[in-house]
Design a protein around this motif. Structure first.
Motif, PDB file in Angstrom:
ATOM      1  N   LEU A 109      -1.809  -9.407   4.295  1.00 36.37           N
ATOM      2  CA  LEU A 109      -1.293  -9.694   3.017  1.00 36.37           C
ATOM      3  C   LEU A 109      -0.813 -10.832   2.875  1.00 36.37           C
ATOM      4  O   LEU A 109      -0.661 -11.132   1.670  1.00 36.37           O
ATOM      5  N   ALA A 110      -0.951 -11.817   3.770  1.00 32.56           N
ATOM      6  CA  ALA A 110      -1.091 -13.219   3.407  1.00 32.56           C
ATOM      7  C   ALA A 110      -1.736 -13.649   2.412  1.00 32.56           C
ATOM      8  O   ALA A 110      -1.637 -14.500   1.255  1.00 32.56           O
ATOM      9  N   HIS A 111      -2.836 -13.182   2.244  1.00 32.76           N
ATOM     10  CA  HIS A 111      -3.896 -13.576   1.227  1.00 32.76           C
ATOM     11  C   HIS A 111      -3.592 -12.912  -0.431  1.00 32.76           C
ATOM     12  O   HIS A 111      -3.636 -13.912  -1.370  1.00 32.76           O
ATOM     13  N   LEU A 112      -2.970 -11.671  -0.377  1.00 30.60           N
ATOM     14  CA  LEU A 112      -2.165 -11.498  -1.776  1.00 30.60           C
ATOM     15  C   LEU A 112      -0.893 -12.325  -1.689  1.00 30.60           C
ATOM     16  O   LEU A 112      -0.889 -12.530  -3.129  1.00 30.60           O
ATOM     17  N   HIS A 113      -0.168 -12.517  -0.898  1.00 32.75           N
ATOM     18  CA  HIS A 113       1.001 -13.416  -1.122  1.00 32.75           C
ATOM     19  C   HIS A 113       0.740 -14.656  -1.676  1.00 32.75           C
ATOM     20  O   HIS A 113       1.435 -15.192  -2.434  1.00 32.75           O
ATOM     21  N   ALA A 114      -0.349 -15.126  -1.131  1.00 28.65           N
ATOM     22  CA  ALA A 114      -0.853 -16.733  -1.732  1.00 28.65           C
ATOM     23  C   ALA A 114      -1.181 -16.569  -3.307  1.00 28.65           C
ATOM     24  O   ALA A 114      -0.798 -17.490  -3.875  1.00 28.65           O
ATOM     25  N   ARG A 115      -1.036 -15.327  -3.810  1.00 24.20           N
ATOM     26  CA  ARG A 115      -1.600 -15.376  -5.156  1.00 24.20           C
ATOM     27  C   ARG A 115      -0.262 -14.635  -6.012  1.00 24.20           C
ATOM     28  O   ARG A 115      -0.451 -13.959  -7.115  1.00 24.20           O
ATOM     29  N   ASP A 116       0.909 -14.849  -5.293  1.00 24.53           N
ATOM     30  CA  ASP A 116       1.893 -14.229  -5.907  1.00 24.53           C
ATOM     31  C   ASP A 116       2.170 -12.838  -6.068  1.00 24.53           C
ATOM     32  O   ASP A 116       2.558 -12.399  -7.009  1.00 24.53           O
ATOM     33  N   THR A 117       1.472 -12.077  -5.307  1.00 22.96           N
ATOM     34  CA  THR A 117       1.224 -10.568  -5.488  1.00 22.96           C
ATOM     35  C   THR A 117       1.737  -9.740  -4.149  1.00 22.96           C
ATOM     36  O   THR A 117       1.325 -10.260  -3.161  1.00 22.96           O
ATOM     37  N   THR A 118       2.407  -8.920  -4.328  1.00 24.69           N
ATOM     38  CA  THR A 118       3.016  -7.834  -3.106  1.00 24.69           C
ATOM     39  C   THR A 118       2.382  -6.522  -3.218  1.00 24.69           C
ATOM     40  O   THR A 118       2.132  -5.981  -4.195  1.00 24.69           O
ATOM     41  N   LEU A 119       1.948  -6.128  -2.027  1.00 28.35           N
ATOM     42  CA  LEU A 119       1.334  -4.847  -1.987  1.00 28.35           C
ATOM     43  C   LEU A 119       2.168  -3.770  -1.031  1.00 28.35           C
ATOM     44  O   LEU A 119       2.423  -4.316   0.124  1.00 28.35           O
ATOM     45  N   VAL A 120       2.528  -2.526  -1.470  1.00 28.68           N
ATOM     46  CA  VAL A 120       3.235  -1.679  -0.649  1.00 28.68           C
ATOM     47  C   VAL A 120       2.739  -0.373  -0.855  1.00 28.68           C
ATOM     48  O   VAL A 120       2.073   0.104  -1.843  1.00 28.68           O
ATOM     49  N   LEU A 121       2.985   0.353  -0.055  1.00 25.48           N
ATOM     50  CA  LEU A 121       2.726   1.847  -0.175  1.00 25.48           C
ATOM     51  C   LEU A 121       3.969   2.556  -0.341  1.00 25.48           C
ATOM     52  O   LEU A 121       5.103   2.370  -0.022  1.00 25.48           O
ATOM     53  N   VAL A 122       3.832   3.790  -1.094  1.00 27.56           N
ATOM     54  CA  VAL A 122       5.003   4.464  -1.600  1.00 27.56           C
ATOM     55  C   VAL A 122       4.777   5.942  -1.577  1.00 27.56           C
ATOM     56  O   VAL A 122       3.654   6.325  -1.895  1.00 27.56           O
ATOM     57  N   SER A 123       5.458   6.767  -0.932  1.00 25.39           N
ATOM     58  CA  SER A 123       5.227   8.124  -0.983  1.00 25.39           C
ATOM     59  C   SER A 123       6.603   9.102  -1.231  1.00 25.39           C
ATOM     60  O   SER A 123       7.440   8.683  -1.037  1.00 25.39           O
ATOM     61  N   PRO A 124       6.339  10.441  -1.655  1.00 29.67           N
ATOM     62  CA  PRO A 124       7.569  11.109  -2.075  1.00 29.67           C
ATOM     63  C   PRO A 124       8.321  11.660  -0.848  1.00 29.67           C
ATOM     64  O   PRO A 124       9.233  12.209  -0.942  1.00 29.67           O
ATOM     65  N   ALA A 125       7.641  11.675   0.245  1.00 32.62           N
ATOM     66  CA  ALA A 125       8.092  12.461   1.578  1.00 32.62           C
ATOM     67  C   ALA A 125       9.384  11.358   2.079  1.00 32.62           C
ATOM     68  O   ALA A 125       9.377  10.128   1.701  1.00 32.62           O
ATOM     69  N   PRO A 126      10.295  11.653   2.747  1.00 28.04           N
ATOM     70  CA  PRO A 126      11.390  11.244   3.249  1.00 28.04           C
ATOM     71  C   PRO A 126      10.985  10.249   4.262  1.00 28.04           C
ATOM     72  O   PRO A 126       9.883  10.436   4.996  1.00 28.04           O
ATOM     73  N   LEU A 127      11.698   9.056   4.362  1.00 26.35           N
ATOM     74  CA  LEU A 127      11.163   7.986   5.480  1.00 26.35           C
ATOM     75  C   LEU A 127      11.028   8.516   6.890  1.00 26.35           C
ATOM     76  O   LEU A 127      10.226   8.016   7.484  1.00 26.35           O
ATOM     77  N   SER A 128      11.931   9.487   7.022  1.00 26.54           N
ATOM     78  CA  SER A 128      11.817  10.044   8.693  1.00 26.54           C
ATOM     79  C   SER A 128      10.356  10.742   8.860  1.00 26.54           C
ATOM     80  O   SER A 128      10.200  11.101   9.918  1.00 26.54           O
TER      81      SER A 128
END
Length: 217
Positions: A98-117
């Motif tokens: 992810l450092a390569h994306l961060h170097a371009r001021d960009t964040t990448l995340v995953l999001v799911s409707p399931a609970p964190l547990s």
């Protein structure tokens, strides 16, 4: 299985050079399409969403981690479901440092409707370190047009305001999978029945995908 014709090195170079002309045309067309994507209008996100993460509850603005751009991969995982999507998992496996994306001021995340547990045990099993948040209890997934599937949303932050700039799903997700890009360079390709030349594959699109610890060695 049909295999490519065997020719001399000189004949191979001629055929390769002819294909290179088409590859360069495709590259220029892709550059033009990317420019159109960057020129798309954007829409403001005024609704408040609260997500659960490893360090507690966060907002959509928090997901940016102070950066200007945010890419959200909507990972298919429904609350209470035992299904673990091999397609989404292949996408996650292909995320680079992810450092390569961060170097371009960009964040990448995953999001799911399931609970964190339900998310955390699977994340640990797969060995992923990409930030993964739960949208359980909010409308983020449905509002994003993902439904029960997967997708990719892109957001831009202007101060405290958040705007959605792009969304894709289905075959649009192919562009995120480096494994497929490598296979597309080979004579046997993805070995799926829809590919040409015919006769080099027998499986349906993505039917061969497995969780990376479930392939038959």
């Amino acid at each position: 299985m049909t295999l490519p014709q065997v020719v001399s090195p000189e004949e191979w170079q001629v055929a390769r050079d002819e294909l290179l002309v088409k590859e360069k045309e495709l590259t220029r067309a892709q550059d033009a399409l990317n420019a159109e994507r960057r020129s798309l209008p954007m829409t403001a996100i005024d609704k408040e969403y609260v997500f659960d993460g490893p360090r507690g509850q966060v907002t959509l603005l928090d997901l940016f981690e102070g950066r200007r751009q945010l890419i959200v991969y909507h990972f298919m995982m429904a609350p209470g479901s035992k299904h673990r999507c091999p397609g989404c998992s292949m996408v996650a496996d292909n995320i680079g440092h992810l450092a390569h994306l961060h170097a371009r001021d960009t964040t990448l995340v995953l999001v799911s409707p399931a609970p964190l547990s339900e998310i955390e045990p699977f994340r640990k099993r797969m060995g992923w370190t990409v930030p993964w948040f739960s949208a359980y209890g909010n409308d983020f997934t449905q509002d994003g047009g993902v439904g029960d599937g997967f997708g990719v949303s892109v957001f831009l932050r202007d101060g405290e305001r958040v705007y959605r700039t792009y969304f894709t799903t289905n075959r649009g997700g192919d562009q995120l999978v480096g494994t497929l890009r490598y296979l597309d360079l080979t004579p046997l390709g993805r070995q799926e029945e829809w590919e040409q030349p015919a006769g080099r594959g027998s499986s349906g699109p993505g039917h061969w995908w497995r969780l990376h610890d479930e392939y038959d060695s």
